[in-house]
Motif scaffolding. Sequence first.
Motif, PDB file in Angstrom:
ATOM      1  N   ASP A  35      75.952  10.460  21.296  1.00  0.00           N
ATOM      2  CA  ASP A  35      74.596  10.312  20.773  1.00  0.00           C
ATOM      3  C   ASP A  35      74.736   9.713  19.376  1.00  0.00           C
ATOM      4  N   TYR A  36      74.984   8.399  19.362  1.00  0.00           N
ATOM      5  CA  TYR A  36      75.362   7.749  18.113  1.00  0.00           C
ATOM      6  C   TYR A  36      74.205   7.662  17.119  1.00  0.00           C
ATOM      7  N   ALA A  37      72.993   7.604  17.609  1.00  0.00           N
ATOM      8  CA  ALA A  37      71.843   7.546  16.702  1.00  0.00           C
ATOM      9  C   ALA A  37      71.747   8.838  15.875  1.00  0.00           C
ATOM     10  N   GLU A  38      71.920  10.000  16.546  1.00  0.00           N
ATOM     11  CA  GLU A  38      71.878  11.276  15.825  1.00  0.00           C
ATOM     12  C   GLU A  38      73.101  11.425  14.919  1.00  0.00           C
ATOM     13  N   TYR A  57      81.673   7.496   4.768  1.00  0.00           N
ATOM     14  CA  TYR A  57      81.376   6.083   5.042  1.00  0.00           C
ATOM     15  C   TYR A  57      82.195   5.592   6.247  1.00  0.00           C
ATOM     16  N   GLY A  58      83.435   6.080   6.310  1.00  0.00           N
ATOM     17  CA  GLY A  58      84.277   5.698   7.445  1.00  0.00           C
ATOM     18  C   GLY A  58      83.709   6.180   8.763  1.00  0.00           C
ATOM     19  N   ASN A  59      83.212   7.440   8.771  1.00  0.00           N
ATOM     20  CA  ASN A  59      82.611   7.978   9.990  1.00  0.00           C
ATOM     21  C   ASN A  59      81.341   7.230  10.372  1.00  0.00           C
ATOM     22  N   LEU A  64      78.265   3.071  13.525  1.00  0.00           N
ATOM     23  CA  LEU A  64      77.549   1.788  13.533  1.00  0.00           C
ATOM     24  C   LEU A  64      78.239   0.785  14.455  1.00  0.00           C
ATOM     25  N   MET A  65      79.548   0.836  14.513  1.00  0.00           N
ATOM     26  CA  MET A  65      80.274  -0.045  15.436  1.00  0.00           C
ATOM     27  C   MET A  65      79.916   0.270  16.886  1.00  0.00           C
ATOM     28  N   ARG A  71      77.599  -5.681  11.093  1.00  0.00           N
ATOM     29  CA  ARG A  71      77.481  -6.079   9.686  1.00  0.00           C
ATOM     30  C   ARG A  71      77.289  -4.846   8.798  1.00  0.00           C
ATOM     31  N   GLU A  72      76.472  -3.890   9.255  1.00  0.00           N
ATOM     32  CA  GLU A  72      76.291  -2.651   8.500  1.00  0.00           C
ATOM     33  C   GLU A  72      77.588  -1.831   8.503  1.00  0.00           C
TER      34      GLU A  72
END
Length: 500
Positions: A35-38, A57-59, A64-65, A71-72
């Motif tokens: 559930d990448y959005a959450e 930021y890495g997580n 985002l990938m 790009r984000e």
Amino acid sequence: MGGDGKFDNVLSSDCRYQEAEGFKEQGNVYYVKKDYAEAFNFYTKAIDLCPKNASYYGNRAATLMMLSRYREALEDSQQAVRLDDTFMKGHMREGKCHLLLGNAMAATRCFQKVQELEPESSQVQQELKNAESILEFERLAEISFEKRDFRMVVFCMDRALESASACHRFKVLKAECLALLGRYPEAQSVASDILRMDSTNGDALYVRGLCLYYEDCIDKAVQFFVQALRMAPDHEKARLACRNAKALKAKKEEGNKAFKEGSFEEAYDLYSEALTIDPNNIKTNAKLYCNRATVGSKLNKLEQAIEDCTKAIKLDETYIKAYLRRAQCYMDTEQYEEAVRDYEKVYQTEKTKEHKNLLKNAQLELKKSKRKDYYKVLGVDKNATEDEIKKAYRKRALMHHPDRHSGASAEVQKEEEKKFKEVGEAFTVLSDPKKKSRYDSGHDLEDDDMNMDFDANNIFKAFFGGPGGFSFEGNSCKAALLFTSHNYLLIPCSDCTINH
């Protein structure tokens, strides 16, 4: 007081970190669940609380990938390694984002940094190979494009996109080459996918316009070229295509206007000028060749018209109008086999009643062309009157009568006798209204049980003989032929009577 305040700040900072860690853990749970959005939301909350923590930021970059927001993800990866230059996963993710976005050089630098931090990593070795492959495909595509080997460019871009799936630049180049190869639906699809993600992409707008331009939708094409130039004012390809589109449209319309006004020579020249504007515009040029063929047929340049139709068909094998125009020119030049071939192609494609009738008519003319042409034998037009047919027979019969050639060689005598018989046969058919009608409609008279037995001498005797009878048997008759400027006169011998 000051000491208490410092303690409070440490306590507060520690609380924020604990809370941020809690958000990160929740993000990890959702990430595992896909559930990448959450997951993104919780990692963002963690970053808001502790904006200088590289792992957060890495997580979020990893999340985002997974959401294909490369790009984000690249920005987050770059921020992570700025905060911690030894953050190996951060460098790896930055490199993968660069690679996915098609920047193989930047990706290579990131992977080399990973190598420094973790020399034994097999993953980074593979990524370096991927980056090297992309650079090689880019190089080969550039050379191929200059050689106008667009198929090779498409091949190279397909291979490069296997590792750089988010690279708009590669996709646009592929789409442009697909358009140049005439594969417009595929090119449109690729360009549309890019525009759905980035509606301001000038390159994709240019490709959309190019497809429309090559499909002869020039007005719509110009709109896309103008929009591309609005987004990218220095887009040279869009500028050139826009200029060509406008010039082509104007010149074609001038030619059409001249044709409608009956100025055929002018129309021919205008279509010729239009054909020089853009050799790459296959569909429009096919129409221009067909238009020029139409004008050529009006100017009685039938062979040139056939050639223009052939050029149109070579550019567009599905162009029915060009096949029809060429077939008519073949009919007009009595090249019936070629006409039948073209009409068959048309009828196979569009089985209309009109096309069926055109094919049947061509087949009939072909059949008629393979039998004796009695009109040519007598030297008269197909619309000759009964009187003209009689006059023609009189002239040809006297011209080829064996006695006129009694002094010639045996070979000449044989040939003239053959022609004399053909003249009689032609007169037999064309002087009989029923036989003539059947002959003109393409029927084989022998197959219709019509009496085709005749004797050339009897026809000649009946035509020239009078009440006293007439005998013109081989060399026994000493009649002479007196030629005047307009007629043949028979001068009787002492042994026969000839009315003339």
